[in-house]
Design a protein around this motif. Structure first.
Motif, mmCIF file in Angstrom:
data_model
loop_
_atom_site.group_PDB
_atom_site.id
_atom_site.type_symbol
_atom_site.label_atom_id
_atom_site.label_comp_id
_atom_site.label_asym_id
_atom_site.label_seq_id
_atom_site.Cartn_x
_atom_site.Cartn_y
_atom_site.Cartn_z
ATOM 1 N N MET A 102 -58.605 53.731 -78.244
ATOM 2 C CA MET A 102 -58.765 52.311 -78.554
ATOM 3 C C MET A 102 -59.847 52.208 -79.637
ATOM 4 O O MET A 102 -60.892 52.858 -79.534
ATOM 5 C CB MET A 102 -59.199 51.539 -77.304
ATOM 6 N N GLU A 103 -59.566 51.416 -80.639
ATOM 7 C CA GLU A 103 -60.594 51.113 -81.633
ATOM 8 C C GLU A 103 -61.488 50.047 -81.012
ATOM 9 O O GLU A 103 -60.987 49.033 -80.508
ATOM 10 C CB GLU A 103 -59.939 50.594 -82.919
ATOM 11 N N LYS A 104 -62.800 50.280 -81.011
ATOM 12 C CA LYS A 104 -63.710 49.369 -80.295
ATOM 13 C C LYS A 104 -64.883 48.940 -81.178
ATOM 14 O O LYS A 104 -65.420 49.750 -81.939
ATOM 15 C CB LYS A 104 -64.272 50.067 -79.046
ATOM 16 N N LEU A 105 -65.242 47.691 -80.982
ATOM 17 C CA LEU A 105 -66.370 47.110 -81.699
ATOM 18 C C LEU A 105 -67.183 46.386 -80.626
ATOM 19 O O LEU A 105 -66.614 45.613 -79.845
ATOM 20 C CB LEU A 105 -65.786 46.104 -82.688
ATOM 21 N N ALA A 106 -68.499 46.640 -80.572
ATOM 22 C CA ALA A 106 -69.300 45.958 -79.543
ATOM 23 C C ALA A 106 -70.634 45.502 -80.109
ATOM 24 O O ALA A 106 -71.219 46.168 -80.978
ATOM 25 C CB ALA A 106 -69.541 46.889 -78.353
ATOM 26 N N VAL A 107 -71.085 44.364 -79.604
ATOM 27 C CA VAL A 107 -72.387 43.808 -80.008
ATOM 28 C C VAL A 107 -73.079 43.185 -78.797
ATOM 29 O O VAL A 107 -72.438 42.886 -77.785
ATOM 30 C CB VAL A 107 -72.237 42.704 -81.085
ATOM 31 N N GLY A 108 -74.369 42.942 -78.958
ATOM 32 C CA GLY A 108 -75.143 42.271 -77.922
ATOM 33 C C GLY A 108 -75.005 40.753 -78.019
ATOM 34 O O GLY A 108 -74.261 40.239 -78.862
ATOM 35 N N PRO A 109 -75.752 40.034 -77.164
ATOM 36 C CA PRO A 109 -75.597 38.576 -77.057
ATOM 37 C C PRO A 109 -75.815 37.814 -78.371
ATOM 38 O O PRO A 109 -75.099 36.848 -78.633
ATOM 39 C CB PRO A 109 -76.657 38.165 -76.038
ATOM 40 N N ALA A 110 -76.776 38.257 -79.195
ATOM 41 C CA ALA A 110 -77.075 37.488 -80.407
ATOM 42 C C ALA A 110 -75.900 37.457 -81.376
ATOM 43 O O ALA A 110 -75.727 36.490 -82.128
ATOM 44 C CB ALA A 110 -78.308 38.059 -81.100
ATOM 45 N N ALA A 111 -75.082 38.501 -81.368
ATOM 46 C CA ALA A 111 -73.960 38.554 -82.314
ATOM 47 C C ALA A 111 -72.611 38.292 -81.631
ATOM 48 O O ALA A 111 -71.565 38.343 -82.286
ATOM 49 C CB ALA A 111 -73.940 39.896 -83.023
ATOM 50 N N ALA A 112 -72.641 38.011 -80.327
ATOM 51 C CA ALA A 112 -71.379 37.722 -79.622
ATOM 52 C C ALA A 112 -70.757 36.475 -80.243
ATOM 53 O O ALA A 112 -71.450 35.516 -80.561
ATOM 54 C CB ALA A 112 -71.646 37.510 -78.134
ATOM 55 N N GLY A 113 -69.446 36.527 -80.459
ATOM 56 C CA GLY A 113 -68.753 35.397 -81.072
ATOM 57 C C GLY A 113 -68.708 35.478 -82.591
ATOM 58 O O GLY A 113 -68.049 34.669 -83.241
ATOM 59 N N GLN A 114 -69.408 36.465 -83.152
ATOM 60 C CA GLN A 114 -69.486 36.561 -84.621
ATOM 61 C C GLN A 114 -68.653 37.712 -85.186
ATOM 62 O O GLN A 114 -68.564 37.865 -86.394
ATOM 63 C CB GLN A 114 -70.949 36.777 -85.068
ATOM 64 N N ILE A 115 -68.085 38.560 -84.305
ATOM 65 C CA ILE A 115 -67.350 39.733 -84.811
ATOM 66 C C ILE A 115 -65.839 39.486 -84.753
ATOM 67 O O ILE A 115 -65.375 38.600 -84.042
ATOM 68 C CB ILE A 115 -67.713 41.015 -84.024
ATOM 69 N N ASP A 116 -65.103 40.332 -85.490
ATOM 70 C CA ASP A 116 -63.649 40.187 -85.541
ATOM 71 C C ASP A 116 -63.042 41.562 -85.823
ATOM 72 O O ASP A 116 -63.137 42.068 -86.944
ATOM 73 C CB ASP A 116 -63.279 39.191 -86.646
ATOM 74 N N ILE A 117 -62.452 42.157 -84.796
ATOM 75 C CA ILE A 117 -61.921 43.528 -84.924
ATOM 76 C C ILE A 117 -60.802 43.631 -85.959
ATOM 77 O O ILE A 117 -60.541 44.706 -86.483
ATOM 78 C CB ILE A 117 -61.458 44.080 -83.548
ATOM 79 N N THR A 118 -60.183 42.515 -86.301
ATOM 80 C CA THR A 118 -59.092 42.570 -87.291
ATOM 81 C C THR A 118 -59.647 42.552 -88.723
ATOM 82 O O THR A 118 -58.911 42.741 -89.677
ATOM 83 C CB THR A 118 -58.103 41.396 -87.123
ATOM 84 N N ALA A 119 -60.941 42.295 -88.850
ATOM 85 C CA ALA A 119 -61.570 42.250 -90.182
ATOM 86 C C ALA A 119 -62.188 43.617 -90.492
ATOM 87 O O ALA A 119 -62.422 44.426 -89.592
ATOM 88 C CB ALA A 119 -62.649 41.168 -90.202
ATOM 89 N N PRO A 120 -62.488 43.900 -91.766
ATOM 90 C CA PRO A 120 -63.091 45.192 -92.111
ATOM 91 C C PRO A 120 -64.450 45.401 -91.429
ATOM 92 O O PRO A 120 -65.147 44.429 -91.122
ATOM 93 C CB PRO A 120 -63.269 45.101 -93.636
ATOM 94 N N LEU A 121 -64.800 46.681 -91.261
ATOM 95 C CA LEU A 121 -66.074 47.013 -90.608
ATOM 96 C C LEU A 121 -67.256 46.409 -91.372
ATOM 97 O O LEU A 121 -68.222 45.942 -90.772
ATOM 98 C CB LEU A 121 -66.209 48.537 -90.494
#
Ligand code: VTB
Length: 327
Positions: free
Chosen positions: A126-145
């Motif tokens: 599985m391709e995985k991306l993880a962040v802590g609370p401050a960045a939760a809601g700001q990431i998008d696995i379908t977008a470039p790293l």
């Protein structure tokens, strides 16, 4: 949510105790060069104690299918048969090679949630991306790293040079590593152990700001439960390596490459996560035998409701496990 009645969260301390015993059992094998014995010891201890817990549990993420794993196989029923009906995800020894080679970053891990509330993930990448609370809601696995790195830096209020991304040290991640370094951020390479490295993004006293790797899907599910308890976020996409694995994904109802969000991994707030360090990691110290002969163990217990996370140190009476002599 599904129509369960009995809450799961009161099982927390028992769950922590199960992880502790599994970690102690496999710690006997640290540095002995034998992955299977280390894993077997943790699995046996975990299964025996889970069976004493007042719950009606079903393993949804385990050591494999019935035909490939004698214990903690997917579908195995666990618990006394009384109490809440729960889905159980186990990784008795996360990082078998680490324990065999005496290296840092191994854990014993369990996550539980009401029946039907954990993602049943196939044993593929599985391709995985993880962040802590401050960045939760700001990431998008379908977008470039690079976009996710920039988003995380913005959310944390950090300059790119202050950012660190945890990535597993594998050739398949060469492009990701280059992307991060080219952007001016740092890469913290790890050998194995997605679970501790992804959870570490949510802890204030660790260096990791963002986690990116293509690793085990089952580890993604347990990490998502921990990150839920910590207010962080994990997103994933299944990456089967061949047609047979792709078929497995489809049979389990999770399409390859489809983005998976927190609500796909976990469909209830009433969840628990427990992990005990076997060898040292960013998350927890490993098992030690102290001068008095007792075991000292460090455990993280996450409670979904109210998002409470405890870090506990326990002293366990110094039972000597029979495997010690075999090592
Ligand atoms: C991943 C990671 C695990 O194995 O599954 C990884 O999630 C895959 O390793 O923490 P390979 O690159 O060798 O296939 C672990 O590191 C250990 O289970």
């Amino acid at each position: 949510m599904n129509g369960f009645t009995e809450p799961v969260h009161h099982l927390g301390l028992s769950l922590a105790a199960v992880c502790e015993q599994a970690a102690i059992a496999s710690a006997e094998w640290i540095g002995c060069g034998n992955k299977n014995e280390a894993d077997g010891a943790a699995t046996e201890a975990m299964r025996s104690l889970l069976n004493r817990m007042p719950m009606q549990g079903t393993v949804v993420i385990g050591e494999g299918e019935l035909d490939e794993a004698p214990m903690l196989y997917i579908g195995e029923k666990l618990g006394t048969g009384q109490g809440p009906r729960v889905d159980i995800a186990v990784d008795p020894l996360e990082g078998t090679a680490l324990v065999a080679d005496g290296l840092d970053n191994s854990l014993s891990v369990i996550a539980i949630a009401p029946e039907g509330c954990l993602l049943h993930a196939p044993d593929t990448y599985m391709e995985k991306l993880a962040v802590g609370p401050a960045a939760a809601g700001q990431i998008d696995i379908t977008a470039p790293l690079l976009y996710n790195l920039q988003q995380t830096a913005k959310a944390l209020g950090k300059d790119m040079r202050e950012m660190t991304v945890s990535i597993q040290n594998r050739p398949r991640h060469r492009e990701a590593i280059e992307t991060v370094r080219r952007a001016g951020a740092k890469v913290a390479l790890f050998q194995e152990g997605d679970v501790s490295c992804s959870i570490a993004t949510a802890l204030s006293d660790t260096a990791a700001d963002l986690f990116y790797s293509i690793g085990g899907a089952p580890e993604g599910v347990v990490s998502a439960v921990a990150l839920h308890c910590l207010g962080g976020e994990l997103q994933g996409r299944l990456k089967p390596e061949n047609e047979e694995q792709a078929l497995r994904c489809r049979l389990m109802g999770v399409l390859p490459d489809t983005p998976l969000f927190m609500q796909d991994f976990l469909r209830s707030d009433d969840c628990l996560f427990a992990a005990t360090g076997i060898t040292d990691s960013m998350l927890l110290s490993g098992v030690r035998r102290n001068s008095g002969g007792n075991w000292a163990v460090h455990t993280m217990l996450g409670i979904g409701q109210g998002r409470q996370v405890y870090f506990m140190k326990s002293e366990k009476a110094g039972i000597r496990l029979p495997v010690a002599e075999l090592c």
